[in-house]
Design a protein around this motif. Sequence first.
Motif, PDB file in Angstrom:
ATOM      1  N   LEU A  82      -0.196   3.964   0.714  1.00  0.00           N
ATOM      2  CA  LEU A  82      -0.802   4.591   1.872  1.00  0.00           C
ATOM      3  C   LEU A  82      -1.673   5.931   1.308  1.00  0.00           C
ATOM      4  CD1 LEU A  82       3.124   6.083   2.487  1.00  0.00           C
ATOM      5  CD2 LEU A  82       1.378   4.444   4.345  1.00  0.00           C
ATOM      6  N   VAL A  83      -2.825   5.247   2.317  1.00  0.00           N
ATOM      7  CA  VAL A  83      -4.267   6.592   2.276  1.00  0.00           C
ATOM      8  C   VAL A  83      -4.128   6.854   3.838  1.00  0.00           C
ATOM      9  CG1 VAL A  83      -4.710   5.142   0.529  1.00  0.00           C
ATOM     10  CG2 VAL A  83      -5.467   4.228   2.762  1.00  0.00           C
ATOM     11  N   ALA A  84      -5.737   7.146   4.157  1.00  0.00           N
ATOM     12  CA  ALA A  84      -5.491   7.418   5.725  1.00  0.00           C
ATOM     13  C   ALA A  84      -4.995   6.500   6.328  1.00  0.00           C
ATOM     14  CB  ALA A  84      -6.836   8.368   5.612  1.00  0.00           C
ATOM     15  N   GLY A  85      -4.292   6.119   5.897  1.00  0.00           N
ATOM     16  CA  GLY A  85      -3.368   4.216   6.851  1.00  0.00           C
ATOM     17  C   GLY A  85      -3.109   4.077   5.801  1.00  0.00           C
ATOM     18  N   THR A  86      -2.903   2.170   6.050  1.00  0.00           N
ATOM     19  CA  THR A  86      -2.556   1.607   4.660  1.00  0.00           C
ATOM     20  C   THR A  86      -3.411   0.698   4.602  1.00  0.00           C
ATOM     21  OG1 THR A  86      -0.220   1.853   6.058  1.00  0.00           O
ATOM     22  CG2 THR A  86      -0.058   0.284   4.716  1.00  0.00           C
ATOM     23  N   ASN A  87      -2.964   0.643   2.828  1.00  0.00           N
ATOM     24  CA  ASN A  87      -3.856  -1.128   2.603  1.00  0.00           C
ATOM     25  C   ASN A  87      -2.777  -1.988   3.053  1.00  0.00           C
ATOM     26  OD1 ASN A  87      -6.742  -0.034   2.319  1.00  0.00           O
ATOM     27  ND2 ASN A  87      -6.561   1.225   0.625  1.00  0.00           N
ATOM     28  N   TYR A  88      -3.115  -3.107   2.944  1.00  0.00           N
ATOM     29  CA  TYR A  88      -2.122  -4.113   2.406  1.00  0.00           C
ATOM     30  C   TYR A  88      -2.822  -4.419   1.112  1.00  0.00           C
ATOM     31  CZ  TYR A  88       0.648  -2.941   6.467  1.00  0.00           C
ATOM     32  OH  TYR A  88       1.819  -1.833   7.362  1.00  0.00           O
ATOM     33  N   PHE A  89      -2.069  -5.109   0.206  1.00  0.00           N
ATOM     34  CA  PHE A  89      -3.046  -6.476  -1.014  1.00  0.00           C
ATOM     35  C   PHE A  89      -2.039  -7.295  -0.677  1.00  0.00           C
ATOM     36  CE2 PHE A  89      -3.636  -1.694  -1.583  1.00  0.00           C
ATOM     37  CZ  PHE A  89      -5.036  -1.579  -2.515  1.00  0.00           C
ATOM     38  N   VAL A 115      -6.435  -5.170   2.750  1.00  0.00           N
ATOM     39  CA  VAL A 115      -6.358  -5.169   4.591  1.00  0.00           C
ATOM     40  C   VAL A 115      -5.868  -3.441   4.437  1.00  0.00           C
ATOM     41  CG1 VAL A 115      -5.671  -6.273   6.696  1.00  0.00           C
ATOM     42  CG2 VAL A 115      -6.022  -7.940   4.516  1.00  0.00           C
ATOM     43  N   PHE A 116      -7.302  -3.367   6.027  1.00  0.00           N
ATOM     44  CA  PHE A 116      -7.151  -1.691   5.824  1.00  0.00           C
ATOM     45  C   PHE A 116      -6.301  -1.891   7.242  1.00  0.00           C
ATOM     46  CE2 PHE A 116      -8.260   2.383   7.494  1.00  0.00           C
ATOM     47  CZ  PHE A 116      -7.617   3.075   7.078  1.00  0.00           C
ATOM     48  N   LYS A 117      -5.301  -0.983   7.627  1.00  0.00           N
ATOM     49  CA  LYS A 117      -4.759  -0.487   9.006  1.00  0.00           C
ATOM     50  C   LYS A 117      -4.876   0.562   8.900  1.00  0.00           C
ATOM     51  CE  LYS A 117      -0.770  -1.370  11.852  1.00  0.00           C
ATOM     52  NZ  LYS A 117       1.075  -1.081  12.010  1.00  0.00           N
ATOM     53  N   SER A 118      -5.847   1.381   9.859  1.00  0.00           N
ATOM     54  CA  SER A 118      -5.252   2.929  10.144  1.00  0.00           C
ATOM     55  C   SER A 118      -4.486   3.327  11.052  1.00  0.00           C
ATOM     56  CB  SER A 118      -6.847   2.697  10.999  1.00  0.00           C
ATOM     57  OG  SER A 118      -7.244   2.521  12.629  1.00  0.00           O
ATOM     58  N   GLU A 138      -7.986   0.767  16.150  1.00  0.00           N
ATOM     59  CA  GLU A 138      -8.319   0.106  15.303  1.00  0.00           C
ATOM     60  C   GLU A 138      -7.482  -1.490  15.091  1.00  0.00           C
ATOM     61  OE1 GLU A 138     -11.455   0.668  14.083  1.00  0.00           O
ATOM     62  OE2 GLU A 138     -11.143   2.865  14.824  1.00  0.00           O
ATOM     63  N   GLN A 139      -8.006  -1.923  14.773  1.00  0.00           N
ATOM     64  CA  GLN A 139      -7.972  -3.654  14.608  1.00  0.00           C
ATOM     65  C   GLN A 139      -7.450  -2.968  12.700  1.00  0.00           C
ATOM     66  OE1 GLN A 139      -7.342  -6.380  16.393  1.00  0.00           O
ATOM     67  NE2 GLN A 139      -7.589  -4.223  18.294  1.00  0.00           N
ATOM     68  N   LEU A 140      -6.772  -4.459  12.511  1.00  0.00           N
ATOM     69  CA  LEU A 140      -7.216  -5.069  10.755  1.00  0.00           C
ATOM     70  C   LEU A 140      -8.316  -4.642  10.756  1.00  0.00           C
ATOM     71  CD1 LEU A 140      -3.398  -6.474  10.699  1.00  0.00           C
ATOM     72  CD2 LEU A 140      -3.871  -4.352   9.993  1.00  0.00           C
ATOM     73  N   SER A 141      -8.353  -4.617   9.390  1.00  0.00           N
ATOM     74  CA  SER A 141      -9.818  -4.997   8.790  1.00  0.00           C
ATOM     75  C   SER A 141     -10.125  -5.549   7.339  1.00  0.00           C
ATOM     76  CB  SER A 141     -10.515  -4.233   8.948  1.00  0.00           C
ATOM     77  OG  SER A 141     -10.719  -2.934   8.141  1.00  0.00           O
ATOM     78  N   LEU A 142     -10.000  -6.740   6.981  1.00  0.00           N
ATOM     79  CA  LEU A 142     -10.211  -7.286   5.747  1.00  0.00           C
ATOM     80  C   LEU A 142     -11.163  -6.202   4.501  1.00  0.00           C
ATOM     81  CD1 LEU A 142      -9.896  -9.395   3.629  1.00  0.00           C
ATOM     82  CD2 LEU A 142     -11.686 -10.640   4.860  1.00  0.00           C
ATOM     83  N   HIS A 143     -10.669  -5.369   4.137  1.00  0.00           N
ATOM     84  CA  HIS A 143     -11.742  -4.752   3.093  1.00  0.00           C
ATOM     85  C   HIS A 143     -12.647  -5.552   2.229  1.00  0.00           C
ATOM     86  CE1 HIS A 143     -12.763  -1.511   0.101  1.00  0.00           C
ATOM     87  NE2 HIS A 143     -12.990  -0.749   1.805  1.00  0.00           N
TER      88      HIS A 143
END
Length: 77
Positions: A26-33, A48-51, A57-62
């Motif tokens: 959990l960050v300012a959204g969620t990071n998925y590993f 992958v970041f989910k805002s 916002e769309q899911l983004s590959l960080h």
Amino acid sequence: KVKAQLEEKEGKTFDVFTAVEFKTQLVAGTNYFIKVHVGNEEFMHLRVFKSLPHENEQLSLHSYQSSKTKHDELAYF
């Protein structure tokens, strides 16, 4: 949802793209590993970041790590 983003960054397509494990942060959204099987004995680790929902916002590959194996530990990166 991030398969196309990874294919564009790698410059190739993946016939196999199956998530086999994931962790969250959990960050300012969620990071998925996510550990993804991409064929043969090859795996990739995706971040992958989910805002937050109100940002719509769309899911983004960080970022991602290639050349992983089934037994490589999925760690935060």
